[in-house]
Design an enzyme around this catalytic site. Sequence first.
Site, PDB file in Angstrom:
ATOM      1  N   SER A  93       0.822  -1.212   0.000  1.00  0.00           N
ATOM      2  CA  SER A  93       0.000   0.000   0.000  1.00  0.00           C
ATOM      3  C   SER A  93       0.855   1.261   0.000  1.00  0.00           C
ATOM      4  CB  SER A  93      -0.966   0.006   1.182  1.00  0.00           C
ATOM      5  OG  SER A  93      -0.273  -0.081   2.404  1.00  0.00           O
ATOM      6  N   GLU A  94       2.029   1.210   0.653  1.00  0.00           N
ATOM      7  CA  GLU A  94       2.954   2.348   0.625  1.00  0.00           C
ATOM      8  C   GLU A  94       4.393   1.846   0.641  1.00  0.00           C
ATOM      9  OE1 GLU A  94       1.993   5.455   0.346  1.00  0.00           O
ATOM     10  OE2 GLU A  94      -0.106   5.360   1.014  1.00  0.00           O
ATOM     11  N   THR A  95       5.244   2.563  -0.090  1.00  0.00           N
ATOM     12  CA  THR A  95       6.693   2.409   0.043  1.00  0.00           C
ATOM     13  C   THR A  95       7.262   3.773   0.393  1.00  0.00           C
ATOM     14  OG1 THR A  95       6.779   0.597  -1.554  1.00  0.00           O
ATOM     15  CG2 THR A  95       8.833   1.753  -1.102  1.00  0.00           C
TER      16      THR A  95
END
Length: 267
Positions: free
Chosen positions: A45-47
């Site tokens: 979902s996020e990096t």
Amino acid sequence: MELPLVTVDAFTDQPFSGNPAGICLLPGSLSPEWMQRIASEVNLSETAFLETIDEQNYRIRWFTPEKEVDLCGHATLASAFLLYTAELVDKDKEIVFSSKSGPLKASWQQGDFAIVLDFPLIGTEDALHPYFSEMFFGQQVVGAARLKRNWILELESPRAVEYVTPVWSELTHHSEEGIIVTAASYGDYDVVSRYFAPNLGIPEDPVTGFAHCALVDYWHRKTGKEHFTAFQASSRGGVLGLSRIDNRVLLKGNAVKMFEGFFTLEM
């Protein structure tokens, strides 16, 4: 070029739960185009991408598989956890992240939650959603508020929050970034929620820090309370401690390191 990549499960003390974030520690500058390619490949979902400014100070940027975002709680908490546990920073000092949402502070503490983030409060305004004004995929809407590019929909019970099954094409058409569903909870938790963001490439986010910066405002206005324990009822689940202090929110959580490796880039 080799870039170190670490994945950390955030807002949990158990592996394979909470919200996994990718973290890239940059040896130097990297273009946003390459950051987006890496985030799409990691497909979490996020990096988060970290660039050292000096001791205890880092630049941070967050990318979903499809776009850059202005604020992400779980990837920031994961980044702070990694920096502290890898002894890249001093546990007795704050970390300051320079971001698109201004300076964000993180600290290490003893107690139920290891990491405390100092984030901006996201204000909410009561309003009727133009499409989901009465029902949200079979569940009754009893309150609603809007915030920047997102909505909060209050449902009648924690069970209603858990039972929601969105039709993704319909939700995508009738939301900008995403929709937070919430209810007053019971037992160990004050608030329960879920977050759906198909327009960000995230059908359901497991545990969402930024959403709780808005939920603190929403539930403070309804209850007058300033401290909450929150549960995000995704399939992975996650627990957050929340405190409202003026126009700031303290997000508290734990994390577990899961994976470490390298990206090899031909640039």
